[in-house]
Design an enzyme around this catalytic site. Structure first.
Site, mmCIF file in Angstrom:
data_model
loop_
_atom_site.group_PDB
_atom_site.id
_atom_site.type_symbol
_atom_site.label_atom_id
_atom_site.label_comp_id
_atom_site.label_asym_id
_atom_site.label_seq_id
_atom_site.Cartn_x
_atom_site.Cartn_y
_atom_site.Cartn_z
ATOM 1 N N CYS A 90 0.820 -1.216 0.000
ATOM 2 C CA CYS A 90 0.000 0.000 0.000
ATOM 3 C C CYS A 90 0.853 1.265 0.000
ATOM 4 O O CYS A 90 0.433 2.308 -0.514
ATOM 5 C CB CYS A 90 -0.973 0.006 1.174
ATOM 6 N N HIS A 166 -2.277 0.769 7.205
ATOM 7 C CA HIS A 166 -2.580 0.914 5.779
ATOM 8 C C HIS A 166 -2.373 2.355 5.336
ATOM 9 O O HIS A 166 -2.660 3.298 6.087
ATOM 10 C CB HIS A 166 -4.029 0.492 5.532
#
EC number: 3.4.19.12
Length: 236
Positions: A90, A166
């Site tokens: 990510c 994330h």
């Protein structure tokens, strides 16, 4: 990278690591990533390089976040979005989102510049980069920069490790503010029209409210796991 091993070491939330990776992809040397410690405190904002062209948020995923990833764009803005197809990558997708939606910051003829130009006539009208060609480009980037993923100041986890942290990205495109998350299979999330009186992205109230909502919904033990990076002029 085989189908059974599509994973990388998570990138550390470190401006130097992000900048180094971005420069390898084609970001001009005059631009860099830097830490953002607040979106609202004037004394902290005063020391940031401006203008801020993109904001990357690192946050802990909780159940509320998992259930909200079905939101999608409801407008025809030309924002570019990449579908995340590699576990723990990510951070790379956050860089791709930052740079692809600020193409004037790319060196002509660089890897990312060439890829985006090659796709300009083949990608969908919504600029969704989720095809086989995009996947191969990302895999090539990972292969060529595999050591970059494990650089930084903290001990790098295993590539296959599960993490609840994330990265997502905020950009302004054609008068709209967007949240870009490669794991949101519906695509980019349109937050609303940008404020024309704001001098750059960090002054956009829509971004401030959205980031604050993540922090307010976080568990008490996760509050310290948030981090923000900005993309702006390189002061070094």
């Amino acid at each position: 990278m085989s189908g059974e091993n599509r994973a990388v070491v998570p990138i550390e939330s470190n401006p130097e690591v992000f900048t180094n990776f971005a420069h390898k992809l084609g970001l001009k040397n005059e631009w860099a990533y830097f830490d953002i410690y607040s979106l609202t405190e004037p004394e902290l904002l005063a020391f940031l390089p401006r203008p801020v062209k993109a904001i990357v948020l690192l946050f802990p995923i909780n159940e509320d976040r998992k259930s909200s990833t079905s939101q999608q764009i409801t407008s025809s803005y030309d924002v570019i979005w990449f579908k995340q197809s590699v576990k723990n990558a990510c951070g790379l997708y956050a860089i791709l989102h930052s740079l692809s939606n600020n193409q004037s910051l790319l060196e002509p003829g660089s890897d990312l510049d060439n890829f985006l130009k090659s796709q300009s006539d083949t990608s969908s009208s919504k600029n969704r980069f989720d095809d086989v060609t995009t996947d191969q480009f990302v895999l090539n980037v990972i292969k060529e920069n595999v050591q970059t993923f494990s650089t930084g100041q903290s001990e790098a986890p295993e590539a296959t490790a599960d993490t609840n942290l994330h990265y997502i990205t905020y950009v302004e495109e054609n008068g709209g503010i967007f949240e870009l998350d490669g794991r949101n299979l519906s695509g980019p999330l349109y937050l609303g029209k940008s404020d024309p009186t704001a001098t750059d992205l960090i002054e956009q109230e829509l971004v401030r409210v959205r980031v604050a909502s993540y922090m307010e919904n976080a568990n008490e033990e996760d509050v310290l796991n948030f981090a923000m990076l900005g993309l702006g002029p390189n002061w070094e």
